[in-house]
Design a protein around this motif. Structure first.
Motif, mmCIF file in Angstrom:
data_model
loop_
_atom_site.group_PDB
_atom_site.id
_atom_site.type_symbol
_atom_site.label_atom_id
_atom_site.label_comp_id
_atom_site.label_asym_id
_atom_site.label_seq_id
_atom_site.Cartn_x
_atom_site.Cartn_y
_atom_site.Cartn_z
ATOM 1 N N HIS A 76 49.994 36.981 47.329
ATOM 2 C CA HIS A 76 48.783 37.605 46.905
ATOM 3 C C HIS A 76 49.024 38.619 46.653
ATOM 4 C CE1 HIS A 76 48.167 34.832 50.442
ATOM 5 N NE2 HIS A 76 48.351 34.300 49.584
ATOM 6 N N LEU A 77 50.175 39.369 45.798
ATOM 7 C CA LEU A 77 50.608 40.450 44.739
ATOM 8 C C LEU A 77 49.508 40.218 43.948
ATOM 9 C CD1 LEU A 77 54.263 41.813 45.938
ATOM 10 C CD2 LEU A 77 51.951 42.933 46.885
ATOM 11 N N GLY A 78 49.845 39.845 43.159
ATOM 12 C CA GLY A 78 49.745 39.948 41.804
ATOM 13 C C GLY A 78 50.059 40.555 40.980
ATOM 14 N N ASN A 114 48.936 43.739 41.378
ATOM 15 C CA ASN A 114 49.281 44.400 42.352
ATOM 16 C C ASN A 114 50.602 45.084 43.146
ATOM 17 O OD1 ASN A 114 46.365 44.545 41.174
ATOM 18 N ND2 ASN A 114 45.452 44.387 43.817
HETATM 19 C C1 LIG Z 1 44.396 43.416 42.959
HETATM 20 O O1 LIG Z 1 43.907 44.707 42.756
HETATM 21 C C2 LIG Z 1 42.224 44.740 42.553
HETATM 22 C C3 LIG Z 1 41.500 46.240 42.650
HETATM 23 O O2 LIG Z 1 41.376 46.826 43.768
HETATM 24 C C4 LIG Z 1 41.423 43.912 43.486
HETATM 25 O O3 LIG Z 1 40.164 43.844 42.705
HETATM 26 C C5 LIG Z 1 42.674 42.324 42.853
HETATM 27 O O4 LIG Z 1 42.135 41.674 44.537
HETATM 28 C C6 LIG Z 1 44.031 42.419 43.518
HETATM 29 N N1 LIG Z 1 44.699 41.053 43.744
HETATM 30 C C7 LIG Z 1 45.483 40.660 44.171
HETATM 31 C C8 LIG Z 1 45.912 38.960 44.010
HETATM 32 O O5 LIG Z 1 45.046 41.170 45.599
#
Ligand SMILES: *[C@@H]1O[C@H](CO)[C@@H](O)[C@H](O)[C@H]1NC(C)=O
Ligand SMILES: *[C@@H]1O[C@H](CO)[C@@H](O)[C@H](O)[C@H]1NC(C)=O
Ligand SMILES: *[C@@H]1O[C@H](CO)[C@@H](O)[C@H](O)[C@H]1NC(C)=O
Ligand SMILES: *[C@@H]1O[C@H](CO)[C@@H](O)[C@H](O)[C@H]1NC(C)=O
Ligand SMILES: *[C@@H]1O[C@H](CO)[C@@H](O)[C@H](O)[C@H]1NC(C)=O
Ligand SMILES: *[C@@H]1O[C@H](CO)[C@@H](O)[C@H](O)[C@H]1NC(C)=O
Ligand SMILES: *[C@@H]1O[C@H](CO)[C@@H](O)[C@H](O)[C@H]1NC(C)=O
Ligand SMILES: *[C@@H]1O[C@H](CO)[C@@H](O)[C@H](O)[C@H]1NC(C)=O
Ligand SMILES: *[C@@H]1O[C@H](CO)[C@@H](O)[C@H](O)[C@H]1NC(C)=O
Length: 514
Positions: free
Chosen positions: A350-352, A354
């Motif tokens: 769930h980090l993608g 980020n």
């Molecule tokens: C990454 O951060 C963006 C902006 O804060 C958010 O919209 C997105 O859902 C996040 N992605 C994950 C995989 O948490």
């Protein structure tokens, strides 16, 4: 032990991360779980025979290392075999000769028995009492793994002793061969029922690939906290008690649900791979099973057997494909290396894109993403930037017409098909640069170098480990100025790194000078 200290540090880091994950989810406003498991729970890590990728499967050392390095709720998996006197032991195989020193303790005692109708030779637990088995010690049974820990007198342990010694947060019994033991008048049913009556032992899961066995105990465990799990084997293998293939049993999960609350499937049931080890689209097996209310556990995860090229040799990426793909998540993974799914689930899911750095440390590419594409090509640099590298590198070489270019080696044979091209006659020996002969960048024009076919490097090819064959000849080399333009347009980069050592050598050797 120096290595154990490193492990302790890793555990602390994992725990610190776990704490912060818990904090974030407690603060979240929505109650919807981020995990697409059956109940929204975090997927389980099941350590097959403990940390069996390192120590002998089912040994105290393997189980202890799994407890040290797995998640705090790690489940220890024990394959149950029965002795002649009906004692249950944890041992990975029906045959004791694989994974122990029994062939030297009881030489010439090999027997041949029918196993699911197939005559099978070996040393079987049904011929030995628990006392006999006490003289046998465990060994590493997978020969590609280190045998350095063999000879450490790891005993074969009973199932109950394994539990009492380790007090695991979760305990899983796999009964692979009920029918075989029944032929020898030994009852797995009696064994598991008496074990689960023992108040000092808690069994969380009992799995088996035999329908008849699970049906024979289903009523007994209906109101128990012990869950029954049906284990699927290869699709075309015949399930002995129904005479149906596992592939056809998979088509009726409603039937499976009548005697089990979950299923184990080989990982290829979920994400099949083709014969060239490329990942195919996922099947619907996880969603179908969840619809029936069945938990799904995927098996056969290891770090040391070649897996799909789509994961770029990164086992964390493989686990994430099963637990964090946006469509579904399996409810648990069965692994020989439990530290890796623990990291994938607790740190990387769930980090993608980020993920933020824990320490300020630069990540610098080596010839771009040269593990995925031919080094120093536009494709390799693009992938490195996509992957979030901080600095891309250019080892600068000179062409005959004085163009500085990026290439991992001054010798074109290392990264192109030049030796098979019409330029192979440019081969020469220059001892100041390297031993043996090469075809050097400063002997070819930039235009001619561009006409060569690029080649991915495969430094471990002698061990049959190849890099992505689909991409082995793709991409275009870059001049230094094209490289700098590319770097400038990538806003995520912090800088570039240029290596100049080799390009100056021909100058020193008096071969090329501006
Ligand atoms: C990454 O951060 C963006 C902006 O804060 C958010 O919209 C997105 O859902 C996040 N992605 C994950 C995989 O948490
Ligand atoms: C979310 O969870 C909290 C605490 O468990 C509960 O009080 C609340 O009712 C839940 N909200 C919804 C919308 O389910
Ligand atoms: C022992 O069993 C493992 C799997 O548990 C298998 O990979 C290996 O090939 C077996 N070795 C022998 C000698 O049968
Ligand atoms: C329960 O298991 C413990 C641990 O192995 C053993 O000492 C004890 O005898 C068992 N009790 C029964 C009733 O089987
Ligand atoms: C199992 O028990 C049956 C009946 O008591 C007997 O006929 C048979 O020989 C036994 N088989 C073995 C392998 O001990
Ligand atoms: C399965 O097939 C075998 C041989 O074809 C037969 O002997 C056996 O009775 C069958 N068992 C069942 C449960 O149908
Ligand atoms: C699937 O199993 C259920 C329950 O045993 C049974 O009622 C049903 O007929 C089976 N369906 C098929 C297509 O075999
Ligand atoms: C795996 O990689 C191959 C080759 O790049 C690609 O064609 C395929 O779509 C990928 N599979 C998945 C599931 O992404
Ligand atoms: C190498 O071969 C090419 C033709 O394939 C020819 O044009 C060239 O002159 C040759 N160069 C040398 C140094 O022999």
């Amino acid at each position: 032990m120096g290595s154990l200290r490193g492990i302790t540090v890793a555990v602390l880091v994992v725990q610190a991360l776990l704490a912060s994950v818990a904090l974030v989810s407690a603060q979240g406003s929505s109650n919807r779980s981020r995990w697409q498991t059956l109940n929204g729970d975090v997927p389980f890590v099941i350590a097959r025979g403990g940390f069996s990728g390192m120590f002998s499967d089912s040994s105290p050392a393997a189980y202890r290392l799994a407890l040290l390095t797995g998640p705090t709720n790690v489940i220890l998996w024990c394959d149950v075999q029965l002795s002649k006197d009906a004692a249950g032991i944890c041992f990975p195989d029906l045959k004791l000769d694989n994974n122990s020193d029994i062939t030297t303790v009881f030489p010439n005692k090999q027997k041949t028995y029918l196993v699911n109708g197939v005559a099978t030779k070996g040393w079987f637990s049904v011929d030995y009492t628990l006392k006999d088995i006490g003289n046998v010690i465990l060994n590493q049974g997978v020969f590609s793994r280190s045998n350095k820990f063999d000879g450490n007198n790891y005993p074969i342990m009973t199932v109950a002793d394994t539990y009492t010694l380790l007090k695991p947060p979760g305990f899983w019994l796999n009964i692979q061969h009920n029918a075989f033991y029944a032929q020898h008048n030994l009852s797995m049913r009696n064994f598991v029922i008496s074990l689960t009556r023992n108040v000092t032992v808690t069994v969380d899961y009992i799995s088996s690939p035999e329908v008849a066995f699970l049906r024979s105990i289903a009523a007994r465990f209906q109101r128990s906290t012990t869950k029954l799990v049906f284990r699927f084997l290869e699709l075309d293998t015949v399930e002995p008690s129904t005479n149906l293939t596992y592939g056809s049993l998979l088509k009726n999960l409603t039937f499976v649900k009548t005697f089990a609350s979950g299923i184990i499937v080989p990982k290829s049931y979920v994400w099949p791979v083709d014969s060239n080890l490329y990942l195919q689209p996922s099947t619907s097996v996880v969603l179908d099973a969840h619809k029936e209310g069945l938990e799904v556990f995927a098996s056969d995860f290891t770090n040391d057997v070649p897996f799909s090229f789509n994961y770029s040799y990164d086992p964390v990426a493989e686990y994430l494909q099963f637990v964090d793909n946006g469509k579904f998540s399996v409810d648990g993974v069965i692994s020989d290396f439990p530290i890796t799914p623990s990291a994938a689930i607790n740190c990387f899911a769930h980090l993608g894109r980020n993920a933020s750095k824990q320490v300020d440390l630069l990540v610098i590419s080596k010839n771009g993403a040269s593990g995925d594409y031919p080094g120093c090509t536009d494709q390799a640099y693009t992938k490195a930037i996509q992957d979030g590298v901080d600095v891309i590198d250019c080892p600068v070489q000179m062409t005959k017409d004085g163009t500085p270019i990026c290439l991992g080696s001054i010798n074109l044979i290392d990264s192109t098909d030049v030796a098979q091209s019409s330029f192979s006659n440019l081969s020469k020996t220059i001892p100041e640069i390297m031993q043996g002969s090469g075809i050097f960048t400063f002997d070819m024009s930039w235009r001619d170098i561009l006409s060569l076919t690029t080649a991915i490097s495969s430094p471990q090819s002698e061990y049959k480990l190849f890099r992505n064959p689909k991409f082995k000849n793709v991409g275009k080399f870059l001049t230094l100025s094209e490289f700098l333009a590319m770097a400038k347009s990538a806003s995520s980069l912090q800088g570039v790194l240029m290596f100049l050592s080799e390009c100056c050598l021909p100058c020193r050797a008096g071969i090329w000078c501006n």
